[in-house]
Design a protein around this motif. Structure first.
Motif, PDB file in Angstrom:
ATOM      1  N   SER A  84       0.942  -1.216   0.134  1.00 21.42           N
ATOM      2  CA  SER A  84       0.050   0.057  -0.036  1.00 21.42           C
ATOM      3  C   SER A  84       0.828   1.293   0.057  1.00 21.42           C
ATOM      4  O   SER A  84       1.902   1.234   0.470  1.00 21.42           O
ATOM      5  N   SER A  85       0.412   2.133  -0.394  1.00 22.08           N
ATOM      6  CA  SER A  85       0.991   3.596  -0.347  1.00 22.08           C
ATOM      7  C   SER A  85       0.826   4.399   1.027  1.00 22.08           C
ATOM      8  O   SER A  85      -0.316   4.194   1.462  1.00 22.08           O
ATOM      9  N   ILE A  86       1.881   4.872   1.376  1.00 22.56           N
ATOM     10  CA  ILE A  86       1.764   5.597   2.945  1.00 22.56           C
ATOM     11  C   ILE A  86       2.569   6.956   2.839  1.00 22.56           C
ATOM     12  O   ILE A  86       3.430   7.192   2.131  1.00 22.56           O
ATOM     13  N   LYS A 125       6.546  10.217   1.043  1.00 21.69           N
ATOM     14  CA  LYS A 125       5.759   9.381   0.527  1.00 21.69           C
ATOM     15  C   LYS A 125       6.144   7.998  -0.060  1.00 21.69           C
ATOM     16  O   LYS A 125       7.179   8.162  -0.883  1.00 21.69           O
ATOM     17  N   TYR A 126       6.077   6.847   0.243  1.00 15.36           N
ATOM     18  CA  TYR A 126       6.412   5.723   0.027  1.00 15.36           C
ATOM     19  C   TYR A 126       5.389   4.422  -0.396  1.00 15.36           C
ATOM     20  O   TYR A 126       4.385   4.765  -0.040  1.00 15.36           O
ATOM     21  N   MET A 127       5.926   3.578  -1.057  1.00 13.64           N
ATOM     22  CA  MET A 127       5.200   2.204  -1.196  1.00 13.64           C
ATOM     23  C   MET A 127       5.452   1.400   0.046  1.00 13.64           C
ATOM     24  O   MET A 127       6.639   1.039   0.047  1.00 13.64           O
ATOM     25  N   LYS A 128       4.477   0.921   0.955  1.00 15.09           N
ATOM     26  CA  LYS A 128       4.910   0.080   1.793  1.00 15.09           C
ATOM     27  C   LYS A 128       4.624  -1.160   1.614  1.00 15.09           C
ATOM     28  O   LYS A 128       3.509  -1.889   1.142  1.00 15.09           O
ATOM     29  N   ILE A 129       5.702  -2.358   1.828  1.00 13.95           N
ATOM     30  CA  ILE A 129       5.435  -3.903   1.523  1.00 13.95           C
ATOM     31  C   ILE A 129       5.368  -4.474   3.075  1.00 13.95           C
ATOM     32  O   ILE A 129       6.584  -4.446   3.826  1.00 13.95           O
ATOM     33  N   ASP A 163      15.586   1.741 -11.580  1.00 18.01           N
ATOM     34  CA  ASP A 163      16.501   1.361 -10.670  1.00 18.01           C
ATOM     35  C   ASP A 163      16.675   2.335  -9.512  1.00 18.01           C
ATOM     36  O   ASP A 163      17.420   2.111  -8.560  1.00 18.01           O
ATOM     37  N   LYS A 164      15.993   3.608  -9.621  1.00 20.99           N
ATOM     38  CA  LYS A 164      16.051   4.532  -8.581  1.00 20.99           C
ATOM     39  C   LYS A 164      14.877   4.221  -7.670  1.00 20.99           C
ATOM     40  O   LYS A 164      14.890   4.826  -6.608  1.00 20.99           O
ATOM     41  N   ILE A 165      13.892   3.285  -8.083  1.00 20.05           N
ATOM     42  CA  ILE A 165      13.053   2.762  -7.020  1.00 20.05           C
ATOM     43  C   ILE A 165      13.348   1.642  -6.352  1.00 20.05           C
ATOM     44  O   ILE A 165      13.321   0.581  -7.207  1.00 20.05           O
ATOM     45  N   TYR A 166      13.926   1.342  -5.392  1.00 19.72           N
ATOM     46  CA  TYR A 166      14.515   0.124  -4.792  1.00 19.72           C
ATOM     47  C   TYR A 166      13.968  -0.040  -3.324  1.00 19.72           C
ATOM     48  O   TYR A 166      13.417   1.030  -2.660  1.00 19.72           O
ATOM     49  N   ILE A 167      14.196  -1.212  -2.753  1.00 23.94           N
ATOM     50  CA  ILE A 167      13.798  -1.249  -1.350  1.00 23.94           C
ATOM     51  C   ILE A 167      14.824  -0.450  -0.514  1.00 23.94           C
ATOM     52  O   ILE A 167      16.165  -0.884  -0.505  1.00 23.94           O
ATOM     53  N   ILE A 168      14.276   0.282   0.376  1.00 28.18           N
ATOM     54  CA  ILE A 168      15.466   1.291   1.217  1.00 28.18           C
ATOM     55  C   ILE A 168      15.743   0.537   2.426  1.00 28.18           C
ATOM     56  O   ILE A 168      14.863  -0.128   3.235  1.00 28.18           O
ATOM     57  N   PRO A 169      17.113   0.456   2.435  1.00 25.81           N
ATOM     58  CA  PRO A 169      17.566  -0.037   3.729  1.00 25.81           C
ATOM     59  C   PRO A 169      17.252   0.785   4.973  1.00 25.81           C
ATOM     60  O   PRO A 169      16.888   1.920   5.053  1.00 25.81           O
ATOM     61  N   PHE A 170      17.334  -0.378   6.111  1.00 28.12           N
ATOM     62  CA  PHE A 170      16.838   0.239   7.132  1.00 28.12           C
ATOM     63  C   PHE A 170      17.826   1.725   7.792  1.00 28.12           C
ATOM     64  O   PHE A 170      17.032   2.751   7.895  1.00 28.12           O
ATOM     65  N   ASP A 171      19.153   1.365   7.641  1.00 23.59           N
ATOM     66  CA  ASP A 171      19.960   2.448   7.907  1.00 23.59           C
ATOM     67  C   ASP A 171      19.723   4.073   7.103  1.00 23.59           C
ATOM     68  O   ASP A 171      19.642   5.006   7.734  1.00 23.59           O
ATOM     69  N   GLU A 172      19.396   3.804   5.783  1.00 24.41           N
ATOM     70  CA  GLU A 172      19.034   4.840   4.883  1.00 24.41           C
ATOM     71  C   GLU A 172      18.008   5.479   5.459  1.00 24.41           C
ATOM     72  O   GLU A 172      17.647   6.648   5.647  1.00 24.41           O
ATOM     73  N   TYR A 173      16.703   4.658   5.570  1.00 26.21           N
ATOM     74  CA  TYR A 173      15.312   5.328   5.934  1.00 26.21           C
ATOM     75  C   TYR A 173      15.697   5.871   7.393  1.00 26.21           C
ATOM     76  O   TYR A 173      15.143   6.959   7.672  1.00 26.21           O
ATOM     77  N   ASN A 174      16.172   5.287   8.239  1.00 23.85           N
ATOM     78  CA  ASN A 174      16.527   5.630   9.779  1.00 23.85           C
ATOM     79  C   ASN A 174      17.184   7.131   9.905  1.00 23.85           C
ATOM     80  O   ASN A 174      16.750   8.125  10.564  1.00 23.85           O
ATOM     81  N   LYS A 175      18.045   7.306   8.932  1.00 27.43           N
ATOM     82  CA  LYS A 175      18.847   8.558   8.922  1.00 27.43           C
ATOM     83  C   LYS A 175      17.866   9.710   8.580  1.00 27.43           C
ATOM     84  O   LYS A 175      18.020  10.859   8.990  1.00 27.43           O
ATOM     85  N   LYS A 176      17.157   9.361   7.350  1.00 29.57           N
ATOM     86  CA  LYS A 176      16.212  10.372   7.055  1.00 29.57           C
ATOM     87  C   LYS A 176      15.050  10.718   7.951  1.00 29.57           C
ATOM     88  O   LYS A 176      14.772  12.010   8.150  1.00 29.57           O
ATOM     89  N   THR A 197       9.647   1.314  -0.332  1.00 29.14           N
ATOM     90  CA  THR A 197      10.189   1.796  -1.751  1.00 29.14           C
ATOM     91  C   THR A 197       9.875   3.274  -1.876  1.00 29.14           C
ATOM     92  O   THR A 197       8.960   3.575  -1.239  1.00 29.14           O
ATOM     93  N   LYS A 198      10.655   4.014  -2.809  1.00 25.13           N
ATOM     94  CA  LYS A 198      10.109   5.328  -3.071  1.00 25.13           C
ATOM     95  C   LYS A 198       8.845   4.880  -3.812  1.00 25.13           C
ATOM     96  O   LYS A 198       8.634   3.909  -4.327  1.00 25.13           O
ATOM     97  N   TYR A 199       7.925   6.051  -3.865  1.00 31.99           N
ATOM     98  CA  TYR A 199       6.580   5.937  -4.503  1.00 31.99           C
ATOM     99  C   TYR A 199       6.841   6.680  -5.866  1.00 31.99           C
ATOM    100  O   TYR A 199       7.184   7.938  -5.839  1.00 31.99           O
ATOM    101  N   SER A 200       6.094   6.265  -6.755  1.00 30.33           N
ATOM    102  CA  SER A 200       5.739   6.823  -8.073  1.00 30.33           C
ATOM    103  C   SER A 200       4.466   6.327  -8.836  1.00 30.33           C
ATOM    104  O   SER A 200       4.327   5.172  -8.639  1.00 30.33           O
TER     105      SER A 200
END
Length: 261
Positions: free
Chosen positions: A72-74, A79-83, A113-126, A229-232
């Motif tokens: 789903s999108s959240i 804004k992201y797509m949540k899996i 390729d710019k839409i990928y599963i975001i690693p926890f460390d990357e998202y946590n820093k944001k 993942t990033k949302y588009s």
């Protein structure tokens, strides 16, 4: 308790499999459940029919291991797509779940390729960066408010005549100071800041506990969490394959798409 409405067996030539379909109600919603065998795996597609839309959940079971997936999108610091992923290990083996080894492909977009599963460390820093920015601007606004917290502004007017017979209103602005008002507004600002910090901490705790990281799933245990993942809005669908040991749980559109035709 779910009430069974109908049980059918339908052959989909596109899949070459016999599909068992059950329809029932749960919590007021109609549920359509499709099950079929594909090699060593049993696949289940569950459609939850709401009044305006349908929600889909996908499950694959192999050798006592069931992997479920929904998306789903959240909006959560962006804004992201949540899996959402659930894994039940009812086997006697243990498996390493490694998010970086998940295959993900976004379809319908350029530069996928710019839409990928975001690693926890990357998202946590944001999240940390966003929370610090939010706290800074809140504190800045409260500092400006505290500087004049006790001031009371008022305006008075009077009707005057001059020697030429001219008349008009004269407005006078006055400022007075109230220690009680200052104390009340400073206390309110402090409570608002404490509430913001508590909300941020609760959100950070939820992310730390829910966002999937490297994890060993031992026998007779389970793992639940989510990935982003990033949302588009141009993305039409996506393909996901999760690896556990020598098993692959394939959620690609080619595999599940015929069920929607």
């Amino acid at each position: 308790m779910r009430m069974l409405l109908i049980l059918l067996f339908i052959s989909f030539s596109s899949l070459g499999q016999n599909i068992q379909i059950e329809e029932y109600f749960e919590d007021g919603n109609k549920i359509i459940e499709k099950n079929w065998q594909d090699g060593e795996q049993v696949l289940t597609l569950i459609e939850i029919v709401h009044s305006q839309y349908s929600e889909y959940r996908y499950y694959i079971n192999q050798n006592g291991v069931e992997v479920g997936l929904t998306a789903s999108s959240i909006k959560d610091y962006g804004k992201y797509m949540k899996i959402d992923v659930s894994i039940i290990n009812a086997s006697e083996k243990r498996f390493d779940f490694i998010p970086s080894e998940i295959y993900f492909q976004a379809n319908g977009v350029k530069n996928s390729d710019k839409i990928y599963i975001i690693p926890f460390d990357e998202y946590n820093k944001k999240v940390i960066r966003k929370q610090k920015s939010q706290a800074f601007w809140t504190a800045f606004a409260q500092g400006m408010d505290n500087a004049t917290a006790g001031n009371i502004y008022s305006q008075s007017d009077s009707y005057l005549y001059d020697s030429y017979g001219y008349s008009g209103y004269v407005y006078t602005n006055t400022t007075s100071y109230s220690p009680a008002l200052e104390q009340m507004r400073r206390r309110q600002n402090a409570e608002d800041m404490a509430r913001l910090q508590d909300d941020q901490q609760r959100r950070m705790n939820f992310i730390n506990e829910g966002y999937l990281k490297n994890h060993t799933i031992f026998p007779n245990s389970q793992l639940e969490g989510y990935l982003l993942t990033k949302y588009s809005k141009k993305m039409t669908d996506f393909d996901v394959t999760i690896k556990l040991g020598n098993m692959e749980f394939d959620y690609s559109n080619d595999r599940w798409g015929p069920l929607f035709e």
